[in-house]
Design an enzyme around this catalytic site. Structure first.
Site, PDB file in Angstrom:
ATOM      1  CB  CYS A 176      -0.951  -0.011   1.192  1.00 31.98           C
ATOM      2  SG  CYS A 176      -2.320  -1.176   0.982  1.00 31.98           S
ATOM      3  CE  LYS A 196      -4.449   3.634  -0.946  1.00 36.15           C
ATOM      4  NZ  LYS A 196      -5.370   3.510   0.205  1.00 36.15           N
ATOM      5  CB  SER A 207     -12.682   8.856   1.509  1.00 39.86           C
ATOM      6  OG  SER A 207     -12.469  10.047   0.784  1.00 39.86           O
ATOM      7  CG  ASP A 258     -12.694   1.132   4.012  1.00 38.44           C
ATOM      8  OD1 ASP A 258     -11.510   1.459   3.861  1.00 38.44           O
ATOM      9  OD2 ASP A 258     -13.346   1.371   5.044  1.00 38.44           O
ATOM     10  CG  ASP A 264     -10.806  -2.107   1.130  1.00 38.83           C
ATOM     11  OD1 ASP A 264     -10.382  -1.664   2.206  1.00 38.83           O
ATOM     12  OD2 ASP A 264     -10.290  -1.839   0.035  1.00 38.83           O
TER      13      ASP A 264
END
Length: 350
Positions: A19, A22, A51, A53, A93
């Site tokens: 991550c 990103k 925003s 998940d 998520d």
């Protein structure tokens, strides 16, 4: 492992890992702001507006479809572990919305002229093993030939529309609970430098391959008001998303943060990811650290977490039930880290 595999370091193929690769939060905000949103159906319960998940689409009065995707370049050199981490991260998520995963699609991009098929097969096998642990099949996917190894999933799940856990529905007075320790990005930076200990690597793999399954049980708790997972924007970035979405202020005690022990040692020696500084540039104006705080504390709270823990906002009376659920499912380091209050959307560390 074959001799050929021993000579291959997956992290050498990627400019960033996990991550940590990103797009920076400030850049992402600009990109999304420039993207028109047209013709949203009333059945789309959650989209890009907060925003969150994952996207959520209402099917009927008792079921909503939760859809998300996540993929990245290698954070570790072992192909099987890379596949496991990427799959765990993608499925997280679904749990962060309070949903139960039902199946996944694989997203595969590999430099076929550089990686043996045996190595690629181990990446896919690692991902499949995590999906099997989550009780879901990989029902298809898509693959391309690219310059850097990329692996991830499209993950789909189901949730009762009345039990969706957004990041924008926290309430003033809510307690904040973090389900996993911080420090994954720091350990990955030490690994890429060839300096991470065997114990540090084991701690990193244990954390990044642990499915955030408590999300399903948390969805059944009315006093759990908001939920997200801590990933590439670090603890500060994802907590700010809760603050902005819910229009609240957060206060967090640095001493209460659970951290993988070896990560602190590396931070104090100056080991951190470039993504940590990019994160700070993207949202640091809304974060206050204690006067005279050492720079390693700033890098800790902005450290990108690959497959990080669930971040829960719940009523104070539900704190013990939330912690008990984490403990029941093997999350021994889950901790209360702070509280939400009224005020501008800011984050204060003390």
């Amino acid at each position: 492992m074959t001799i050929l595999q021993d000579k291959i370091r997956l992290t050498e193929f990627s400019h960033g890992g996990g991550c940590g690769c990103k797009i920076a939060p400030a850049v992402l905000t600009q990109l999304l702001a420039a993207t028109p949103i047209r013709g949203l159906p009333k059945e789309l319960l959650v989209g890009t507006e907060t925003s969150d998940d994952a996207a959520v689409y209402k099917l009927n009065d008792s079921q909503a479809l939760v859809a998300t995707t996540d993929f990245f370049t290698p954070i570790v050199d072992d192909p099987y572990d890379f596949g496991r981490i990427a799959a765990t991260n993608a499925i997280s998520d679904i749990y962060a919305m309070g949903a139960r995963p039902i199946f996944a699609l694989a997203l595969v991009g590999m430099p076929l002229d550089k990686l043996p098929l045996e190595v690629i097969g181990k990446i896919l096998a690692g991902g499949e093993s995590v999906c099997a642990e989550a009780g879901i099949p990989i029902a298809g996917g898509h693959s391309i030939d690219v310059l850097e190894p990329i692996y991830g999933l499209v993950a789909l799940g189901l949730v009762d529309p009345a039990k969706i856990k957004r990041n924008s529905t926290a309430k003033s007075g809510d307690v904040l609970v973090l389900g996993k320790p911080l420090g994954v990005g720091i350990l990955s930076a030490a690994l890429k430098k060839g300096r991470l200990s065997d114990a540090g690597y084991a701690a990193m793999i244990e954390s990044t391959t642990k499915l955030n399954t408590p999300g399903v049980a948390l969805a059944d708790m009315p006093a759990v008001h908001a939920l997200t997972d801590v990933t590439g924007f670090g603890l500060a970035g994802h907590l700010l998303e809760i603050c902005r979405g819910s229009k609240l202020t957060a206060e967090v005690k640095l001493d209460d943060l659970p951290v993988i022990p070896e990560a602190i040692d590396w931070l104090k020696q100056g080991v951190a990811t470039g993504a940590s500084d990019r994160n700070w540039k993207g949202y640091g104006q809304d974060v206050t650290l204690p006067a005279g705080a050492p720079d390693w504390q700033r890098k800790l709270v902005t450290d990108p977490q690959t497959s990080g823990g669930l971040l829960v906002a719940c009523a104070p009376e539900a704190e013990q039930a939330v912690l008990a659920e984490f403990a029941r499912q093997g999350f021994a380091q889950a901790r209360r880290i702070g509280q939400l209050g009224t005020g501008a959307a800011r984050l204060y560390f003390s």
